[in-house]
Design an enzyme around this catalytic site. Structure first.
Site, mmCIF file in Angstrom:
data_model
loop_
_atom_site.group_PDB
_atom_site.id
_atom_site.type_symbol
_atom_site.label_atom_id
_atom_site.label_comp_id
_atom_site.label_asym_id
_atom_site.label_seq_id
_atom_site.Cartn_x
_atom_site.Cartn_y
_atom_site.Cartn_z
ATOM 1 N N TYR A 223 3.301 7.063 14.299
ATOM 2 C CA TYR A 223 2.146 6.200 14.057
ATOM 3 C C TYR A 223 0.851 6.929 14.427
ATOM 4 C CZ TYR A 223 -1.036 2.207 14.703
ATOM 5 O OH TYR A 223 -2.103 1.334 14.652
ATOM 6 N N ALA A 224 0.854 7.584 15.575
ATOM 7 C CA ALA A 224 -0.327 8.320 16.019
ATOM 8 C C ALA A 224 -0.665 9.444 15.041
ATOM 9 C CB ALA A 224 -0.099 8.888 17.423
ATOM 10 N N ALA A 225 0.351 10.130 14.569
ATOM 11 C CA ALA A 225 0.126 11.209 13.601
ATOM 12 C C ALA A 225 -0.461 10.677 12.304
ATOM 13 C CB ALA A 225 1.440 11.945 13.334
ATOM 14 N N LYS B 147 -2.269 7.905 11.926
ATOM 15 C CA LYS B 147 -3.644 7.472 12.152
ATOM 16 C C LYS B 147 -4.575 8.656 12.380
ATOM 17 C CE LYS B 147 -3.334 2.950 11.788
ATOM 18 N NZ LYS B 147 -4.027 2.226 10.702
ATOM 19 N N ASN C 153 -7.008 -1.736 5.961
ATOM 20 C CA ASN C 153 -6.545 -2.317 7.217
ATOM 21 C C ASN C 153 -5.026 -2.379 7.334
ATOM 22 O OD1 ASN C 153 -6.753 -4.251 9.667
ATOM 23 N ND2 ASN C 153 -5.627 -5.455 8.166
ATOM 24 N N VAL D 20 0.807 -1.220 0.000
ATOM 25 C CA VAL D 20 0.000 0.000 0.000
ATOM 26 C C VAL D 20 0.841 1.271 0.000
ATOM 27 C CG1 VAL D 20 -1.972 -1.122 1.092
ATOM 28 C CG2 VAL D 20 -0.276 0.046 2.510
#
Length: 254
Positions: free
Chosen positions: A160-162, A164, A94, A68
């Site tokens: 990762y938080a940014a 998402k 996903n 992806v």
């Protein structure tokens, strides 16, 4: 017999990261309910193995190689997915990755680009391509798999938080853009599930005790416990739901 509201029989659904963890649970559950599933991930052999297991059990599944984070390759992925059964009715974005860096200063450009590429860039491109394909055949539903980190970020999950959080914004904005085309876009903000990707802390007794202390249900989720939310968002049960973020985290506080 499945309530027709939640019926996905005959629908063609592309599931990225579909060969393991939450993606595998989703692929299997959809096929068990009559959907035709495109199992896509970077490792084709894993997709082939799961697709063979599904078809061997009487379901319909097709394996497809898909990285992806490779922007230029994604049009071909979507074309191949749509060509298998003549259309696409659903997309589950996903695929994801969440490597940790010791600190923000020690976060390399390579790690940053990989995390953003898989968790945000890829879903952005796939949403545009799949929504366009869906619009040509009467519409469909896109489900983005987000994370609790997007709304409760911590220093060890900064990038990762940014990514998402960006996925959450993508969900809202693309829902507005494609609503007139009959395409709904929603997201699921996931808490901690017991998957191989999370095994390092989920299956560590000491870390697990600290983890579940903040979860109302007192445990981490099983992969199959994401299925109900996905089925709802892909089916006609959610026909008036778009641009929404559904939280499935066992009741996390603090």
């Amino acid at each position: 017999m499945t309530d027709r509201l939640f019926d996905v029989a005959g629908r063609v659904v592309l599931v990225t990261g579909g060969s393991r963890g939450l993606g595998a649970a989703t692929s299997i559950a959809l096929a068990e309910r009559g959907a035709r599933v495109i199992v896509a991930s970077r490792k084709l052999a894993a997709c082939q193995e799961l697709a063979a297991a599904i078809t061997g059990s009487g379901g319909q599944a097709h394996p497809l190689a898909c990285h992806v984070g490779d922007w230029d390759a994604l049009p071909g992925v979507v074309d191949a997915a749509a060509a298998r059964w003549g259309r696409l009715d659903g997309l589950v974005n996903n695929a994801g990755m969440s490597p940790l860096a010791p600190s923000l200063l020690e976060t390399s450009e390579l790690l940053f680009d990989k995390v953003i590429g898989v968790n945000l860039k890829g879903p952005t491109r796939l949403t545009a391509l799949v929504a366009t394909a869906m619009a040509a055949t009467g519409g469909g539903s896109i489900v983005n798999i987000s994370s609790l980190a997007s709304v409760k970020p911590t220093p060890v999950t900064t990038v990762y938080a940014a990514a998402k959080a960006g996925l959450n914004a993508l969900t809202t904005a693309s829902a507005l853009e494609y609503a007139a085309a009959g395409v709904r876009v929603n997201g699921i903000v996931c808490g901690t599930f017991d998957t191989d990707a999370a095994a390092g802390f989920v299956r560590n007794p000491d870390r697990q005790r600290e983890l579940v202390r903040r979860i109302a249900l007192g445990r981490v989720g099983r992969p199959d416990e994401i299925v109900g939310a996905v089925l709802y968002l892909l089916s006609d049960a959610s026909s008036y739901t778009t641009g929404s973020l559904m939280t499935v985290d066992g009741g996390v506080s603090g």
